[in-house]
Design an enzyme around this catalytic site. Structure first.
Site, PDB file in Angstrom:
ATOM      1  N   ASP A  13      -3.236-127.606  14.783  1.00 27.74           N
ATOM      2  CA  ASP A  13      -2.388-127.943  13.649  1.00 27.74           C
ATOM      3  C   ASP A  13      -0.936-127.627  14.011  1.00 27.74           C
ATOM      4  OD1 ASP A  13      -1.707-128.384  10.825  1.00 27.74           O
ATOM      5  OD2 ASP A  13      -1.522-126.198  10.705  1.00 27.74           O
ATOM      6  N   ASP A  15       2.294-127.206  11.404  1.00 30.56           N
ATOM      7  CA  ASP A  15       2.982-126.280  10.497  1.00 30.56           C
ATOM      8  C   ASP A  15       2.096-125.091  10.140  1.00 30.56           C
ATOM      9  OD1 ASP A  15       5.321-127.929  10.347  1.00 30.56           O
ATOM     10  OD2 ASP A  15       4.217-129.265   9.015  1.00 30.56           O
TER      11      ASP A  15
END
Length: 161
Positions: A13, A15
């Site tokens: 991922d 953020d």
């Protein structure tokens, strides 16, 4: 097909996992890499994993920033990894938000971005790893059949205060 003819991958991922979570990061000056992230990705790359970033970017659907704004920051991020000897194979992003653009198959916790990479790059999901910071990341990995789904918080000791 025999499993050892397939690639293994690290899905990560963005953020909250690669960079410090802030509201809708789109400016380079607001992008702050999480301490230890370069070493972590380099260690997976050295073990033969292809590296993929999978990121929900609802700020595009919300019109907080454009697709081009996202791509400009994304290209900068990729260059920073390259400076550390890290090659990101591909970045997948979901520009949707269910309340604005309707339901889609790519927005995590749906596994669409991961399944697309598995198909495009001949990946063995069972021997692959996903790292995220939220339950929706882990759920997407589980739905895609990824063998190990890990929280970044358990891998890096970071003080983000």
């Amino acid at each position: 097909m025999i499993a050892n003819n397939k690639n293994k991958a690290l899905f990560i991922d963005r953020d909250g996992t690669i960079n410090v979570e802030k509201n809708y990061v789109v400016q380079i000056e607001d992008f702050e890499f999480i301490p230890g992230i370069f070493e972590l990705l380099k260690s997976y790359q050295n073990k033969g994993y292809l590296l993929f970033v999978i990121t929900n970017q609802s700020g595009i659907a919300r019109q907080y920033y454009s697709e081009n704004d996202f791509l400009r920051l994304n290209n900068w991020m990729i260059r920073q990894f390259q400076k550390h000897g890290i090659e990101i194979t591909k970045v997948y992003h979901c520009p949707h938000h269910p309340e604005i653009t309707g339901k889609c198959k790519c927005r995590k916790p749906e596994p669409g971005m991961i399944l697309q990479a598995i198909h495009e790059f001949n990946i063995d999901p069972v021997n692959s790893v996903l790292i995220g910071d939220k339950k929706r990341d882990i759920l997407a990995g589980e739905k895609a059949g990824i063998g190990k789904n890990l929280y970044i918080q358990n891998l890096l000791q970071t003080d983000l205060s």
